[in-house]
Design a protein around this motif. Sequence first.
Motif, mmCIF file in Angstrom:
data_model
loop_
_atom_site.group_PDB
_atom_site.id
_atom_site.type_symbol
_atom_site.label_atom_id
_atom_site.label_comp_id
_atom_site.label_asym_id
_atom_site.label_seq_id
_atom_site.Cartn_x
_atom_site.Cartn_y
_atom_site.Cartn_z
ATOM 1 N N LYS A 1 1.020 -1.409 0.687
ATOM 2 C CA LYS A 1 0.057 -0.167 -0.489
ATOM 3 C C LYS A 1 0.720 0.934 -0.108
ATOM 4 O O LYS A 1 0.221 2.368 -0.191
ATOM 5 N N GLU B 1 0.931 4.422 -2.384
ATOM 6 C CA GLU B 1 1.342 5.639 -2.748
ATOM 7 C C GLU B 1 2.118 6.707 -3.367
ATOM 8 O O GLU B 1 2.242 7.511 -3.602
ATOM 9 N N THR C 1 4.355 10.594 3.374
ATOM 10 C CA THR C 1 3.238 9.819 2.531
ATOM 11 C C THR C 1 3.241 8.436 3.352
ATOM 12 O O THR C 1 2.027 7.818 3.502
ATOM 13 N N LYS D 1 1.768 8.680 6.878
ATOM 14 C CA LYS D 1 0.530 8.492 6.726
ATOM 15 C C LYS D 1 -0.739 7.334 6.323
ATOM 16 O O LYS D 1 -1.455 7.040 7.140
ATOM 17 N N VAL D 2 0.056 6.249 5.350
ATOM 18 C CA VAL D 2 -0.751 4.853 4.808
ATOM 19 C C VAL D 2 -0.396 3.955 6.140
ATOM 20 O O VAL D 2 -2.021 3.443 6.350
ATOM 21 N N SER E 1 -0.698 5.494 9.388
ATOM 22 C CA SER E 1 -1.852 5.954 10.187
ATOM 23 C C SER E 1 -3.166 5.711 9.803
ATOM 24 O O SER E 1 -3.683 5.117 10.667
ATOM 25 N N LYS E 2 -3.219 5.758 9.155
ATOM 26 C CA LYS E 2 -4.445 5.252 8.625
ATOM 27 C C LYS E 2 -5.387 3.284 8.669
ATOM 28 O O LYS E 2 -5.888 2.943 8.873
ATOM 29 N N ASN E 3 -4.262 3.153 8.662
ATOM 30 C CA ASN E 3 -4.213 1.062 8.578
ATOM 31 C C ASN E 3 -3.851 0.831 9.910
ATOM 32 O O ASN E 3 -3.966 -0.236 9.572
ATOM 33 N N ASP F 1 1.798 1.455 14.239
ATOM 34 C CA ASP F 1 2.969 2.996 14.338
ATOM 35 C C ASP F 1 4.137 2.591 14.289
ATOM 36 O O ASP F 1 4.626 3.632 15.719
#
Length: 167
Positions: free
Chosen positions: A74, A78, A109, A112-113, A115-117, A120
């Motif tokens: 992923k 991105e 970038t 963010k991917v 964190s979004k998923n 950590d």
Amino acid sequence: IIWVNKKSKEVFLMREKTKMQRNIELGVLIGLICAIFLSFSGFDSACNNIRQNVLRLHILANSDSDADQEIKLKIRDEILKTTDIFEECTDLDSAVLTAEKEKKLIKETAQKVLSKNGFDYDVSVEIGDSYFGTREYDDFTLPAGTYKSVIIRLGKAEGKNFWCVLF
């Protein structure tokens, strides 16, 4: 030459024939060695030309778990969406400079991917040299060797890696 008998003449002729065959075989062998050497030197030159003109992406996953491998891909997707940052680049040096300037964007970038998923762990981005095995695509092959790379390490960076071409 005076021949003592017919047999000594035959022995002499057989020895001469054997010497001639050895010389021919040696000549063919030397020619073959030269041809192989010349073909490899041309191939090596072409490979070096490719290695000196390509910037690659190298992402090392946190681990080999399915989740870590999936998030790595992923992040790849991105990051590849940001490859337009290399549109103005005309050579490897300008691509490396652009990558250096955009390290922060690349790292953000990836973070963010993650964190979004729900991940950590840390992300590090560096521009350096990485060794890659031979990679065959539909219409071209990238030879094995060391390439300039944008290297993204996810977490412990102990998992399988991914690589592709950025520039």
